[in-house]
Design an enzyme around this catalytic site. Sequence first.
Site, mmCIF file in Angstrom:
data_model
loop_
_atom_site.group_PDB
_atom_site.id
_atom_site.type_symbol
_atom_site.label_atom_id
_atom_site.label_comp_id
_atom_site.label_asym_id
_atom_site.label_seq_id
_atom_site.Cartn_x
_atom_site.Cartn_y
_atom_site.Cartn_z
ATOM 1 C CG HIS A 1 -9.062 -13.022 64.995
ATOM 2 N ND1 HIS A 1 -8.344 -11.802 64.657
ATOM 3 C CD2 HIS A 1 -9.777 -13.456 63.947
ATOM 4 C CE1 HIS A 1 -8.662 -11.712 63.309
ATOM 5 N NE2 HIS A 1 -9.298 -12.729 62.887
ATOM 6 C CE1 TYR B 1 -13.616 -10.984 60.586
ATOM 7 C CE2 TYR B 1 -12.385 -12.215 61.968
ATOM 8 C CZ TYR B 1 -12.324 -11.263 60.756
ATOM 9 O OH TYR B 1 -11.186 -11.368 60.298
ATOM 10 C CG HIS C 1 -8.002 3.560 66.747
ATOM 11 N ND1 HIS C 1 -7.177 2.718 67.386
ATOM 12 C CD2 HIS C 1 -8.850 4.322 67.445
ATOM 13 C CE1 HIS C 1 -7.061 3.297 68.816
ATOM 14 N NE2 HIS C 1 -8.254 3.964 68.806
#
Length: 582
Positions: free
Chosen positions: A235, A239, A388
Amino acid sequence: MATATGTERTFVDRFPEEASVIKANFLVAFVALGIGAFFGLVQALHRTDILRVIDSADYYTMLTGHGVLLAIVFTIFFLTGFFHWATARSLDRPAESTLFSWAWFGLMTTGTVLATIAILGGFVPNLGISADVLFTFYAPLQAHPIFYIGLAMFIVGTWLAGADWFLSYRAWRQNHAGERIPLQTFMVLTTMIMWYVSTIGVAVSVVFFLIPWSLGLIPSVNPLLTRTLFWYFGHPIVYFWLMPAYMMWYTILPKLSGGRLFSDPLARVVFLLFLLLSTPVGIHHQYLDPGIAEGFKFIAMTNTMFLLLPSLLTAFTAVASMEHGARQRGGEGYLRWLGALPWRDPAFTGMAFAGILFAAGGFSGMINAGMNINYLIHNTLWVPGHFHLTVGTAVALTMMAGSYWLVPQLTGTKLYSRPIGLLQVVMWFVGMVFMSNAMHRAGLAGIPRRTAEPQYQNFEFLTPIGSIFELRVQIALGGTLLFLSVVLFLFNMLLTAFGEQSDRPVDEYLPEPLSGPEGSPRILDNLTMWTGIAVLLVILAYTLPVAAIIQNGGGLFGGGLPVPATISAGVDATATLLEVIL
């Protein structure tokens, strides 16, 4: 080396050695983009049954190559090049050692080549080398050892790249005691701290479990443990991809709009929030894993919702900065100022379109984050539709658009064609609207992802609006437009790199923000403190779940199937682990 005429000097004139390193990173990134986009086109046409040129068994090789080359190689090589530019530019000093810079680039490139060889080996069964493990490379799927070794080398290379930028910052600090960290350098350093913290999980998984397992040194691994260690990293890497895009939105987009960044303090707060909040939430990717207690999943869901804050702050700051620029250009009214923005500039338009689709991706991401709603769309085509919009548009389109402004600074040449660049970013936007819309709707109909044959005997997928055929056509059309967009981009970049030298260098000056760093507390620059808090939050989030997984899943190396866990079981497992350690 190109030399600008007159008194203006481009980045390549001031930092020629750094420009060479950056161009090498961008070259690898763009090659990976081209190959990965071609794989994506073949996948889109295959699973929609529009055109099939490969066996369905090879679909998974292409899926792995598409994910690894685009989501890891393209994005991170672009990031390392962009961060190298941002550090040198904002500190106004070259790297401490060009040899060291080439060393981390060489290590990353060697690792990429090894991993790519393993992936492409899947097309030649007689080689005995394959890595059909998809982008999420955890057990029980097993790849050839050189795939994992390549990934390990790649990650170590990124660590060394971060060390390069920290060394530059340390040298700068010796001559600028008491000054605030320049904004772009602050963004680079906080992003790399997040990367160091988050890659611990995948490094442990690859080095201590997957490499020995693939070499036959250990008979088995704990699948749920490797899965959890992957998502501990999986995860925050989102970022890590987004941070260079955010940096461009905060520092370059306002300048392209004709104005200035709205708030430097808000930008610093956003990057610190991502440092603190991005890593302790990986379990929200594992809502359907039975070996993790529901309580831990609920905590991960709650923490994930806090990540909406930095994204909303970014949306506010970016739009406010664009509005300020538009009004400097004569824009008026509540919304008519939008027409004063430089929509004919592909760099601006691409970033603006990326932000629009990222907002849509944020809404679909809230569905992914909610436990009960996630059960409806988990492992359906909704999930690829979401990422996407995020990595595939917010990140990829911003990077391509930013290249139209950055590459001329690195080459001293002028952009080959602004009209082609504008067509390219618009084509990407339209293609992604078609494809992601169809993927989200297909997910709601229950169509699965990660499969070459999304068909079931005696079962019919039903859509509230339209038909399955219409969704397939949209996906195929969108995938084709995206591939053609990449071809246009690479064509434009190639002719720019080898084009004529410009007598009007790109204006690389970034204006000062409307609200500067002096308006924020100095504690924001205390990176040591924020790193400690980030590490503490990770320990609090993962100690109990990992201890329970080890106890209930047959130990570190497996041997049993994971069973439904409870929070009390996690507490008991942690106590047992501490007794052994102490």
